[in-house]
Design a protein around this motif. Structure first.
Motif, PDB file in Angstrom:
ATOM      1  N   GLU A  31    -101.585 -14.607   5.211  1.00 42.15           N
ATOM      2  CA  GLU A  31    -102.759 -13.739   5.147  1.00 42.15           C
ATOM      3  C   GLU A  31    -103.955 -14.498   5.685  1.00 42.15           C
ATOM      4  N   TYR A  87    -103.025  -9.416   7.198  1.00 39.17           N
ATOM      5  CA  TYR A  87    -101.719  -9.935   6.774  1.00 39.17           C
ATOM      6  C   TYR A  87    -100.821 -10.049   8.002  1.00 39.17           C
ATOM      7  N   LYS A 146    -110.234 -11.827   4.289  1.00 39.28           N
ATOM      8  CA  LYS A 146    -110.245 -10.655   3.408  1.00 39.28           C
ATOM      9  C   LYS A 146    -111.391  -9.711   3.743  1.00 39.28           C
ATOM     10  N   ASN A 147    -112.570 -10.259   4.059  1.00 39.06           N
ATOM     11  CA  ASN A 147    -113.744  -9.439   4.348  1.00 39.06           C
ATOM     12  C   ASN A 147    -114.328  -9.841   5.691  1.00 39.06           C
ATOM     13  N   SER A 158    -110.842  -6.019   7.952  1.00 38.93           N
ATOM     14  CA  SER A 158    -110.620  -6.871   6.784  1.00 38.93           C
ATOM     15  C   SER A 158    -109.148  -6.859   6.389  1.00 38.93           C
ATOM     16  N   ASN A 159    -108.824  -7.659   5.362  1.00 41.11           N
ATOM     17  CA  ASN A 159    -107.479  -7.661   4.755  1.00 41.11           C
ATOM     18  C   ASN A 159    -106.376  -7.890   5.789  1.00 41.11           C
ATOM     19  N   TYR A 190    -100.619  -6.602   0.137  1.00 40.06           N
ATOM     20  CA  TYR A 190     -99.556  -7.519   0.558  1.00 40.06           C
ATOM     21  C   TYR A 190     -98.190  -6.881   0.305  1.00 40.06           C
ATOM     22  N   TYR A 240    -105.633  -7.370  -3.270  1.00 35.43           N
ATOM     23  CA  TYR A 240    -104.982  -8.346  -2.394  1.00 35.43           C
ATOM     24  C   TYR A 240    -103.470  -8.221  -2.471  1.00 35.43           C
TER      25      TYR A 240
END
Length: 287
Positions: A9, A21, A12-13, A18-19, A109, A105
């Motif tokens: 990963e 993986y 995140k932001n 974002s996010n 995932y 999160y």
């Protein structure tokens, strides 16, 4: 037959997306060949230490390009399958419980691991196939990490896993990997990092007070373009900011060697703050 699935990963932001993986799937019949080719390439190039997107510099650019050549040769032969997932900041999920927000999160995932490779379409032999997941070290508490692994383990009891005759031997087979020891995970980091870099327009970044971009930023942009050129040899006009099309065949979720997935929550609203901030420039979706 076994599927070895390496997962990582990233940011995140992000400014636009974002996010992030990423996953790399290798069948057991190809695993040793893939590892040997990549490890030999690392040795040949005299790359010291761990391969990481954050380590890309002008001095290492040509070496990393050669490594990317080796990776995508294997992707084009379908000996490695690569999947990248991310969300777009123009949309925000609604109706989530506090528990869902706290566990975003891991929930994302889980969705990535469950769906990104099209595993339900992967087994045409009818013979049982075992799965060995390797997650780059999970960042949360030991309790939350274990709960996530339990969910991954229990996937085998869902109908689509059972119908495809897929299973995981034991919870001990769901590993938290140290990327330094797994060259496939390191190469995945390189590709995932390059996509996050471009989608969030970090190629435009300039050091504070400077008129020109830094040498490292320029090197990273060149490596991203090199990676993207390889992808476009597989899919001309590939759009890195959108989900890869299925070309009227849902089984391409498995068959394709490389895919992107722009994950969108089913229950969502427009992020008015994002749209207002970026309406003049439009969404950051490079082609």
């Amino acid at each position: 037959m076994q599927y070895i699935i390496y997962c990582d990963e990233s940011v995140k932001n992000g400014e636009y997306y974002s996010n992030f993986y990423g996953g790399a799937l290798v069948r057991s019949i190809h695993l040793q060949e893939v590892k040997t080719i990549l490890e030999n390439k690392i040795s040949e190039l005299n790359i010291n230490g761990e391969v990481k997107w954050q380590k890309v510099t002008a001095n290492y650019l040509e070496k990393y390009k050669s490594l990317v050549d080796a990776v995508f040769d294997l992707v084009k032969q379908d000996k490695i399958k690569i999947r990248i997932m991310f969300t777009h900041n123009a949309f925000i999920p609604v109706g989530l419980t506090k528990e869902q927000r706290d566990n975003e999160y891991f929930l994302l995932y889980y969705q990535f691991f469950k769906h990104a490779f099209g595993l339900k379409y992967s087994n045409t032999t009818g013979e049982p196939i075992s799965i060995y997941p390797f997650f780059d070290q999970l960042p949360d508490t030991k309790e939350k990490n274990q709960k996530f692994k339990d969910y991954i383990f229990n996937l085998q009891y869902q109908d689509f896993f059972k119908d495809a005759n897929l299973f995981i031997h034991s919870k001990d087979d769901i590993a938290e990997a140290v990327s330094h020891h797994h060259i496939i995970l390191q190469c995945l980091d390189l590709i995932l990092g390059s996509m996050e870099f471009r989608l969030n327009e970090k190629h435009k970044a300039k050091p504070k007070g400077q008129r020109n971009r830094g040498k490292r930023t320029i090197a990273k942009e060149k490596l991203y373009k090199y990676i993207n050129a390889h992808i476009r040899e597989i899919y001309p006009h590939f759009n890195i900011g959108e989900s890869t099309g299925k070309q009227d065949d849902v089984e391409n979720l498995w068959k394709h060697p490389y895919r992107h997935w722009k994950f969108a929550p089913g229950n969502r609203v427009e992020n008015k703050q994002y749209v207002s901030k970026h309406k003049k420039m439009g969404p950051a979706i490079p082609t």
